[in-house]
Design an enzyme around this catalytic site. Structure first.
Site, PDB file in Angstrom:
ATOM      1  N   PHE A  78      11.068   7.097 -26.347  1.00  0.00           N
ATOM      2  CA  PHE A  78       9.904   7.543 -27.133  1.00  0.00           C
ATOM      3  C   PHE A  78       8.628   6.983 -26.501  1.00  0.00           C
ATOM      4  O   PHE A  78       7.762   6.430 -27.167  1.00  0.00           O
ATOM      5  CB  PHE A  78      10.082   7.084 -28.596  1.00  0.00           C
ATOM      6  CG  PHE A  78       9.298   7.895 -29.597  1.00  0.00           C
ATOM      7  CD1 PHE A  78       9.515   9.264 -29.721  1.00  0.00           C
ATOM      8  CD2 PHE A  78       8.350   7.288 -30.423  1.00  0.00           C
ATOM      9  CE1 PHE A  78       8.798  10.006 -30.650  1.00  0.00           C
ATOM     10  CE2 PHE A  78       7.626   8.027 -31.352  1.00  0.00           C
ATOM     11  CZ  PHE A  78       7.849   9.389 -31.465  1.00  0.00           C
ATOM     12  N   THR A 110      14.856   8.505 -21.634  1.00  0.00           N
ATOM     13  CA  THR A 110      14.783   7.104 -21.208  1.00  0.00           C
ATOM     14  C   THR A 110      14.315   7.057 -19.751  1.00  0.00           C
ATOM     15  O   THR A 110      14.346   8.074 -19.050  1.00  0.00           O
ATOM     16  CB  THR A 110      16.171   6.438 -21.330  1.00  0.00           C
ATOM     17  OG1 THR A 110      17.092   7.146 -20.490  1.00  0.00           O
ATOM     18  CG2 THR A 110      16.663   6.461 -22.771  1.00  0.00           C
ATOM     19  N   ASP A 166      11.018   9.439  -4.952  1.00  0.00           N
ATOM     20  CA  ASP A 166      10.897  10.386  -6.063  1.00  0.00           C
ATOM     21  C   ASP A 166      11.049  11.824  -5.558  1.00  0.00           C
ATOM     22  O   ASP A 166      11.743  12.639  -6.168  1.00  0.00           O
ATOM     23  CB  ASP A 166       9.534  10.209  -6.763  1.00  0.00           C
ATOM     24  CG  ASP A 166       9.320  11.258  -7.844  1.00  0.00           C
ATOM     25  OD1 ASP A 166       9.945  11.143  -8.910  1.00  0.00           O
ATOM     26  OD2 ASP A 166       8.542  12.206  -7.608  1.00  0.00           O
ATOM     27  N   LYS A 175      14.153  14.652  -6.342  1.00  0.00           N
ATOM     28  CA  LYS A 175      13.873  16.014  -6.806  1.00  0.00           C
ATOM     29  C   LYS A 175      14.506  17.046  -5.868  1.00  0.00           C
ATOM     30  O   LYS A 175      15.064  18.051  -6.322  1.00  0.00           O
ATOM     31  CB  LYS A 175      12.369  16.236  -6.930  1.00  0.00           C
ATOM     32  CG  LYS A 175      11.790  15.509  -8.146  1.00  0.00           C
ATOM     33  CD  LYS A 175      10.280  15.520  -8.156  1.00  0.00           C
ATOM     34  CE  LYS A 175       9.753  14.876  -9.437  1.00  0.00           C
ATOM     35  NZ  LYS A 175       8.310  14.518  -9.326  1.00  0.00           N
ATOM     36  N   GLY A 205       1.056  16.864 -16.950  1.00  0.00           N
ATOM     37  CA  GLY A 205       0.947  15.611 -17.682  1.00  0.00           C
ATOM     38  C   GLY A 205       2.099  15.512 -18.660  1.00  0.00           C
ATOM     39  O   GLY A 205       2.961  16.395 -18.678  1.00  0.00           O
TER      40      GLY A 205
END
Lengths: 344, 344
Positions: free
Chosen positions: B11, B99, B223, B227, B324
């Site tokens: 969260f 998470t 990263d 992907k 975003g």
């Protein structure tokens, strides 16, 4: 899945490319989607028509068109006299409608698709006319019969545009879009950047079969305007006719304009755009200079692009490079697969 | 459609943006898709957890996180001690797993998603780890339980990439792709074009919350590599780990390299690419100079792009501008809607 019978009305470049793609992908369709099919009817504009409940040999049909023979010889039942009688007698499960576009009325495609849906077929088309002139009616009819009215190939050939919103952008609201949607004018403007004048560029586009003998439908922005209208009708839910699009073609763009833009690092493009304000929409087709920070800048030749603004993703752009009849055919195939299969 | 209970594990920025989007879109979901829902469980990393079968007030939960309060106070049953116990006790229909990513193992997300699917929930995540480390296992499990394992937001945030192929490009074979998939390095390279040196550009990216305190995961291409691996695993059906990607970051790109490229009308980009050869794939992350005829050229700052080559459409590119947390949240919402509704 039950065996599926297909009818093809319109058997020009796109219809024949579809037939070839159906042949090429038949094992993938069976293996990946459990789809087996037979083409039981083909109707052409000037080379006759055939219905054969046992299946028409697609290679043979393509070959006959190549040698300007009539398909009537392939019919095992009385040859249908027109498109509507073919649809009514073919007992197909899916109709592919690829007759030439009529910008003003959407006919005869509109009648073909309506009749197919009324008879319980899925109705799939690459023809912009019935989308602009009959989207609401045909969609409502399709829903009421538990069938699909799909038309992915009407804008940007086979690139996913309508299915993008329908399947991958649920609950998104389209605020507006900007794009380059007409290949002929973009090719002409690209050629003029290399030094050709307007007439030379038009002649070149005609020589490779991109522009028609009378190229005014492209050059004056009518083709772009009907695509804008299709996007607005379907994706924004606002009824808009091509004549309602504020339309300006590329006739006024001179070789000097092109060179001046180039000197300032810009390019002239025929930009299609629409923007929602409340329940209304402002829709335009007009030449604009675009700079290198826009995805429209790199779009050369017959390539097309559209940049969507939604309330959930900001700007999302799709570019399709160098389309042709085979990419239009793929949009039809994708519509077919999606019409008959549940979500993966 | 029956009422749907949702559980949110994780969260942070994305989880809270999802909660806000769920609030904003609740009427559209009911009106357009007949979806009504309640969030019955929220688990956080450092602010406790809550299960309330009658529904958790999302505005209250967001506000409590803002004031660093524990969500434990919202639980109407004994507070779950960890993610797995929350999943086992929440009786939700859909799990959103957000998470933090673990590149090496995919945990604990992998266990969370597996448990949710075993309990008959749809499993939706924005976490790349379990896609790279468990795509086959989780997909097979989902299919066997008649549920969905969806993860649209793991590559290019909420832009449709996985759903593009799954829903809109049926029977297409992906031959290869090229793209810019890491926002931080693209922002750094864009800043360096304006005259900043590498360290200044990194500091700027950190100051606006794009780069992490230790930016090496982005700068060294990890990263991007994960992907690439996710795209190859899912879209090309070839098992590939991030370490199998031929990876080179942007540390070696100097201000001088950037300026030299600019003088020749080119731009340095950290290009992700993969190409199939038979049953194998060559996958790379490496700096390349791109010219203005490529859709990669206009991609500035945190914007991302991918250009797909298929056997049916030629080149098809997707560009997402300035993503975003709210665009990532939209990808999760789209997965949720698609998981529970039939094709439109």
């Amino acid at each position: 899945m039950p065996h599926i019978n297909l009818a093809l009305i319109g058997f020009g470049n796109v219809g024949q490319a579809l037939a070839q793609l159906l042949i090429r992908k038949q094992y993938d369709l069976k293996n990946q989607y459990d789809i087996s099919f037979t083409v039981t009817a083909i109707g052409t504009g000037t080379h006759g028509a055939a219905i054969n409940p046992d299946g028409i040999d697609l290679n043979q049909a393509i070959s006959m068109i190549g040698s300007k023979a009539s398909l009537d010889a392939l019919s095992t039942v009385p040859v249908p006299t027109d498109g509507l009688s073919l649809i009514k007698n073919c007992r197909a499960d899916v109709l592919f409608e690829n007759t030439p576009v009529d910008y003003e009325t959407g006919q005869p495609a509109l009648d073909h698709l309506r009749t197919a849906l009324e008879l319980g077929m899925h109705a799939i088309t690459a023809n912009k006319g019935p989308v602009v002139h009959g989207f609401k009616e045909l969609s409502t009819l399709a829903t009421s019969r538990g069938r699909k009215f799909y038309f992915e190939s009407t804008v940007m050939d086979g690139a996913p545009i309508f299915s993008l919103f329908r399947e991958t952008l649920p609950a998104a609201n389209l605020i507006g879009f900007r794009g380059i949607l007409n290949s002929t004018t973009n090719l002409i403007l690209s050629r003029m950047e290399t030094g050709e004048d307007f007439d030379e560029a038009v002649t070149y586009a005609q020589s490779i079969g991109i522009a028609e003998t009378d190229p005014s439908g492209d050059i004056d922005g009518w083709d772009a305007a009907i695509k804008v209208a299709a996007l607005v009708n379907v994706l924004m839910g606002i009824s808009l006719k091509p004549a309602d699009v504020d339309r300006q073609g590329i006739r006024a763009i001179s070789a000097r304009d092109i060179q001046q833009a180039k000197q300032t690092g810009k390019r002239w493009k025929l930009v299609c755009s629409a923007r929602r304000t409340g329940d209304r929409v402002t829709a335009k087709v007009q030449p604009e200079m675009v700079s290198s920070d826009s995805p429209l800048y790199s779009v050369d030749g017959t390539t097309s692009v559209v940049q969507f603004e939604t309330d959930v993703l900001g700007l999302l752009s799709v570019i399709e490079n160098d389309p042709g009849p085979e990419t239009t055919a793929y949009g039809l195939l994708a519509d077919f697969i999606n019409a008959v299969t549940p979500r993966q």
